[in-house]
Design an enzyme around this catalytic site. Structure first.
Site, short mmCIF file in Angstrom:
data_model
loop_
_atom_site.label_atom_id
_atom_site.label_comp_id
_atom_site.label_asym_id
_atom_site.label_seq_id
_atom_site.Cartn_x
_atom_site.Cartn_y
_atom_site.Cartn_z
N CYS A 189 0.78 -1.25 0.00
CA CYS A 189 0.00 0.00 0.00
C CYS A 189 0.82 1.30 0.00
O CYS A 189 0.32 2.32 -0.45
CB CYS A 189 -1.09 -0.11 1.06
SG CYS A 189 -1.36 1.19 2.20
N ASP A 190 2.05 1.29 0.46
CA ASP A 190 2.93 2.43 0.19
C ASP A 190 3.85 1.99 -0.94
O ASP A 190 4.74 1.17 -0.70
CB ASP A 190 3.80 2.78 1.41
CG ASP A 190 2.97 3.12 2.64
OD1 ASP A 190 2.12 4.01 2.53
OD2 ASP A 190 3.18 2.48 3.69
N PRO A 191 3.68 2.48 -2.14
CA PRO A 191 4.49 1.93 -3.25
C PRO A 191 5.93 2.43 -3.20
O PRO A 191 6.31 3.35 -3.90
CB PRO A 191 3.75 2.42 -4.50
CG PRO A 191 3.00 3.63 -4.06
CD PRO A 191 2.73 3.49 -2.60
N MET A 192 6.71 1.78 -2.35
CA MET A 192 8.09 2.22 -2.15
C MET A 192 9.01 1.24 -2.84
O MET A 192 9.43 0.24 -2.25
CB MET A 192 8.37 2.29 -0.66
CG MET A 192 7.40 3.25 0.04
SD MET A 192 7.81 3.55 1.75
CE MET A 192 7.74 1.90 2.35
#
Lengths: 792, 792
Positions: free
Chosen positions: A477-480
């Site tokens: 969900c955090d596209p890191m």
């Protein structure tokens, strides 16, 4: 401006301009249509990948659904032009393309239909859209009523956009025998290998009518002319010109000239959709318009009824009545409908992300658990013998992993126990653990229990020397994508989430009588929590991760991206945070992430790229995800708050996910309260003008978690190996609530009341107080009256 | 309606609705813009792949340029709204978006600029567009003149569409210091590996103004409002609202409120383009608007002049004066310009198809032969040691073979001698054959002569037992991907084309003094022609090929696709067709393929898929290529007709490639006569309504062949190892023609006259009749007067 109808079957909007992007969604087994209040529409069907039959005016990219999709004059849509043959005045329903303000306008979004009623100059146009259950097509009704006291001469022109079908070939013509318009195209391809697929495509778009039209037009350029869509040149003539489209953008427009006495009405029906050839279209015409069943219905009417029944099957397993009627309407009608969509369609993709597939089916556990069961087995059958889960689950023999599923993420395994827990809670079907399932890369079959153990051990294996989980090119969900692509960076969230998954799996093992599993993973959970506290606790909250270059981020020294919600939520869930840490991190979230529209995903929003973190930071504060109220993540925080008993805060944040009831709030969100979007815009502290706006995306993992917050949290009616555990967490200002809970075939009518005379919860079943808070021995097909007394 | 200006520098159109798709093209070293008479525009620049800075309103597919591109209200464009502040009336220039018919309208397409002049209600708006030579940007001038006898209060609003930049991030704002609007976006990507590319992209779109505006608007939704583009809501206010766009579709709109005395005028200049960051934009502002050169010009004015010079360098090597003034204008001005574009930009691709690259550079042989020379060496350096040429030529280190270049075609080798011939004819530079060049898969260097021999021998090797050339998944111009994908099917055209290539290569070998090469390939050519006649001659024309299943097609028994033009043209060129066959096939082409708009590629057009032939047959008769007058193929037929002396027919067909001079013809084509499109619609016998319509595509291999038809054919002024060979083939109704021919540094003023007194051609140079028809010993920098007397 917006109201739910009295029977709660529709949410109505009375202006097409107040919420210009307000939309409803309909879907069936093979298609989905997103219909805008102004008449714009986006429809997709599976063949097997998502395809269209009403296209944009140019060659659109084939990509996943866009958030906050822009509308423009030639956007695909379904409209009716109306011309007064005496005055020459034209208007259009529902609103576009003429954009004349009607004397009266209603857009009503229902569960199995979408309706408009537009009155202009004493002419009433009613339009409705329904779908069949299986076939890919739109079933439209259009009714014209003369409300005036004089006879009226009118032309009405159903105008269905076909758009730029293909550069390779496109054409359109009216087919007398079909009483309809057929537009043809060839899907472009270059490699001969693709021909075997495209040759079977439904590349034709048709519009069938139940009444013979006075005229038609299939050439968009001729139709629009120099007048423009708001005043098409073709409408200047008495009769549409006919003709054809040959390598010209087609359109499906019919004309009906009619005379209506005062008070008279005329109804039409249309079918719009894709087909492979004219034989198929003739079959559709026969089935839907010509043949009748025993009850004297034609296929069109029967399909409408069948569809209503199909959607009705998707109701959830709680019906609530609380002091919060806005919540009641959403929970009783719209939330389970959205959850059902996810479970039924898997978001209309052939390779859903593994985490989405598992969570969507977690939601299906509340509706049709047998579908959830099959999905867990499908997912595990695509596990690698290493224990790793793939990035996406292949659902069709021709499918392949696409887009983001080609980028290695490391979180998929954790969702297995997390999601299966709900299935087991609801069904008590621990037999699933004994099912024998093979692998994607081995035909050897092992039990689901062993598969799950392998997945958990893969998570233990994919760690650095400190015991922190690698992030590779991403987690959830955090596209890191650049934290750990060199192979060293680790995820704070994933490490903590792993601890939570271990605990859940240990719980399952325990309940299933596998003490060795419970012991192994309880210990792993504790160790993981300890590691998290050693390396990730930043003093007031948990860090998001540590980069390849050993830089801890998501910490107080960061100017942007200082705090992320996910590590905090999951540290509450995993047990990593002790009482003191819980208080600190809840305060930090409140101070830095809470907004009037919910909890933001991170803050402060990034204004510039941070290369050692990656893509998330390229999402500008005003943009889709970075700093957004990402509802899926926010739902976990609410879930976590219920787990640690923070019922007031949990309820308050839960309510922020639902637009309204204030008109001002709905205006700011820009959407009807018939679904929860995947995000609301964030960066509230930096850009208040746009904060809170809905993404308008219907696809989101949020919904099953909101439902789980209601079941496990707010109403505390969670399944348990021994029965139904009753632990409500009603907010302080609620004195009572009642819930009809469907559970393992039984129906429990649960009345919850605050009672000054009790000091702990009391549960009475059919008038008898039970010991403890678990209702045991629940029998299928039996109704139970349950009274729950709660201390003030 | 349409006319060339007296100086032949512009072609003018006086109505925006008569030819609604009429367009002009400008380009420079790094970009191209296709500008429509109504104000729509498509601009692309290289970074290194084609990119945009003014986008569609939705997410467009990244694909090659579409033929007959559709326009729609929100299509990208450059416009100016004009509001009379007293009456409140608005109109727009050039025509869209308001679509008000002007009192006077001119769209003038020039070689280095595009201009409009629109008069409405005594207000004159002049707009012009030019490009710099190197930088990627549009240089716009807008002048407002009060033609009335009273003072006027106006607001003018330059309105430049920015569109849907990116779903990942888009925003816009006015930047005071820059006196302009800056819109920002991030190119979407998912794999971290792509970041190193996208981080340097010019993802910003800016509009700079030389005058400080009264107001601005950067939010498209706010600008348009409910009024629609034909009447934007923002224009209702006295001053544009300002504000910003945050994850909203941006627009670049400025407002200038001005008062103009009777007869007064006000001029503005704007720069619109992409940039990496604001520092770059500030640099642009300084260079173009602020700093001045020694002559007191700012960069804007200097760039306009430099661009005019750049385009002037692209003139061809003939200037003609004939009885056909329409032809003169096209040949003297527009044809070489289009050829220059191809040679300079390689169609703005980083992997041009090998055959296109070679032919585009064949054309460059007439303009800047040193560029052609380098290109031949580049192409050969990418040859495989097997002799095979790749499907595309990689022109940038980051480039890869894309789209159709991933599909194996078998014709690339033939283009090497065919195209090099022109370079050698023009330059006599046989030293190129001695250049040492390596391979794509070997560092070993061999001479160009040996490379060419390898290519020719590869063609000999890739044949079946009969001696017919395999087609694999395609050859040239008829996209037939299923004739030979199983490895057996052969191409009739390619077999014949191979014979022609062998003959050309033998000619070159002969002229270069390599008798062994000449002997080897002359014999191969003869054998190949014999094989063609044995297996492909159908009685009245040549077959197109033989499928994997040994079905001969493109023959008289076929109901659709009975005759293809390419095998006929090339059989005339290769020598396969003897006198009798020549007559038969020319008659067959006349009867079956000739139309008022040229020679169709095949006939009858396919109406259904023929699976053993493949993709071409999925192109409907009304569609792009199937049955179209594919000008590239048509040009070869004309070339072939000149080769066999069919000068009347050749000239007549040549003229059909140029729209006009009849107004009716131009209307049917739908384009201005400033370029030759890649096709005109065909299927003339089946669908006359749309036959003849232009594709509007500027990219085409047609142009160098038309030029070669003029040089080698019509005017017969072809280079030769010994000098300039003079063999005009003037049509019967021409009594004279004069040509200024630039050749190997000399200038020859050639006057051709029919003369009843001569029975064979007589060539007089500077008053002296020469022996034979080759002018020898031509010296650079010398002018020659040449008189050519031709028998009647």
């Amino acid at each position: 401006m917006i109201k739910a109808t009295e029977d709660n079957q529709y949410v109505e909007l009375t202006s097409p301009t107040s919420l210009p992007k307000a939309s409803g969604f309909l879907w069936n087994e093979k298609m989905m249509i997103h219909v805008n209040c102004r008449g714009y529409a986006v429809a997709q069907f599976m063949q097997p990948e998502p395809a269209k039959y009403s296209y944009a005016p140019n060659l659109e990219a084939k990509t996943f659904m866009q958030p906050e999709q822009p509308y423009y004059a030639h956007h695909p849509g379904r409209f009716v032009y109306i011309k007064d043959e005496v005055s020459g005045e034209i208007f259009s329903a529902p609103y576009e393309p003429v954009r004349k303000h009607a004397d009266s306008y209603t857009f009503a979004v229902g569960k199995h239909d979408i309706q408009w009623k537009v009155i202009q100059d004493d002419i009433c146009i009613e339009m409705s859209l329904r779908l069949p259950k299986e076939d890919v097509m739109e079933l439209w009704r259009v009714k014209v009523t003369n409300l005036s006291s004089r006879k009226r001469k009118l032309s009405i022109y159903p105008y269905y956009t076909v758009g730029y079908m293909s550069w390779m070939n496109q054409s359109g013509r009216y087919v007398e025998d079909l009483q309809g318009i057929v537009c043809s195209a060839v899907t472009p391809y270059q490699k001969y290998q693709d021909y075997s697929k495209i040759k079977n495509y439904r590349d034709k778009t048709y519009l069938l009518a139940d009444h013979q039209p006075t005229g038609w037009e299939v050439n968009h350029e001729t139709f629009e002319g120099e007048g423009g869509l708001h005043n098409p040149s073709a409408l200047q003539s008495e009769t549409l010109a006919g003709g054809d489209a040959r390598y010209e953008t087609p359109v499906a427009t019919l004309q009906y000239r009619l005379e209506l006495e005062a008070g008279a009405e005329q109804a039409y029906r249309f079918i719009f959709g894709p087909a492979h050839d004219e034989t198929e279209i003739e079959g559709i015409r026969q089935h839907y318009f010509v043949k009748q069943n025993e009850e004297g219905q034609d296929g069109f009417t029967a399909a409408e009824q069948e569809y209503a029944g199909y959607i009705a099957e998707g109701q959830g397993n709680i019906q609530i009545e609380t002091p919060d009627s806005w919540l009641d309407n959403v929970v009783n009608h719209w939330l389970p409908r959205q959850m059902y969509y996810h479970g039924k369609t898997n978001r209309l993709t052939t390779d859903p992300q593994t985490r989405n597939y598992l969570q969507d089916n977690m939601g299906m556990s509340y509706i049709q658990p047998q579908i959830a069961r099959a999905a867990f087995l499908t997912a595990l059958s695509q596990q690698h013998i290493s224990g790793a889960m793939p990035d996406g689950i292949i659902l069709h023999p021709d499918a392949e992993l696409k887009y983001i599923n080609q980028v290695p993420h490391t979180d998929h395994c954790i969702w297995l126990p997390v999601c299966m827990k709900t299935y087991l809670d609801e069904t008590n079907d621990y037999s699933i653990l004994e099912e024998q399932v093979a692998f994607t890369d081995s035909e050897q079959k092992i039990s689901v229990l062993e598969h799950m153990n392998l997945a958990m051990r893969w998570l233990i294996h994919e760690r650095d020397a400190r015991g922190l989980n690698y992030i590779n090119q991403g987690d959830w969900c955090d596209p890191m994508n650049m934290v750990g692509y060199k192979g060293k960076g680790v995820s704070g969230w994933l490490t903590i989430a792993t601890a939570y998954a271990f605990n859940v799996w240990a719980d399952i093992g325990e309940q299933a009588g596998h003490a060795e599993v419970a012991a192994e993973f309880r210990q792993e959970a504790n160790q993981t929590n300890a590691v998290a506290n050693e390396y990730l606790w930043d003093g007031d909250w948990y860090a998001r991760g540590i980069t390849d270059d050993n830089v801890v981020f998501g910490v107080s020294k960061d100017v942007e991206g200082r705090i992320y919600i996910n590590p905090q939520s999951w540290a509450l869930m995993s047990g990593a945070a002790d009482q003191e840490k819980q208080e600190k991190l809840i305060r930090a979230v409140e101070e830095q992430l809470e907004t009037p529209y919910g909890v933001e995903k991170l803050a402060p929003s990034f204004t510039a790229m941070r290369e050692d973190v990656g893509r998330v930071t390229q999402k500008h504060p005003g943009s889709a995800e970075n700093g957004a109220v990402y509802n899926h993540a926010a739902a976990f925080y609410i879930y976590a708050l219920y787990l640690v008993g923070e019922k007031e805060k949990a309820y308050r944040l839960l309510r922020k996910m639902i637009p309204g009831p204030d008109a001002e709030d709905i205006l700011q969100r820009g959407q009807l309260p018939v679904f929860i979007p995947n995000y609301y815009r964030g960066a509230y502290r930096q850009f208040p003008r746009t904060a809170g706006r809905s993404s308008h995306l219907f696809n989101t993992g949020t919904v099953p978690w909101v439902y789980r917050c209601l079941i496990d949290g707010l109403f505390g009616l969670q399944g348990h190996a021994q029965g139904l555990q009753v632990r409500p967490q009603l907010p302080e200002d609620w004195n009572e609530a009642s819930v009809t809970r469907l559970f393992r075939g039984a129906e429990l009518n649960v009345n919850m009341k605050k009672d000054a005379t009790v000091r702990t919860i009391e549960v009475h079943v059919d008038g008898q107080r039970i010991a403890g808070d678990i209702i045991k021995n629940i029998q299928a097909d039996v109704k139970y009256e349950v009274l729950v007394k709660l201390p003030l």
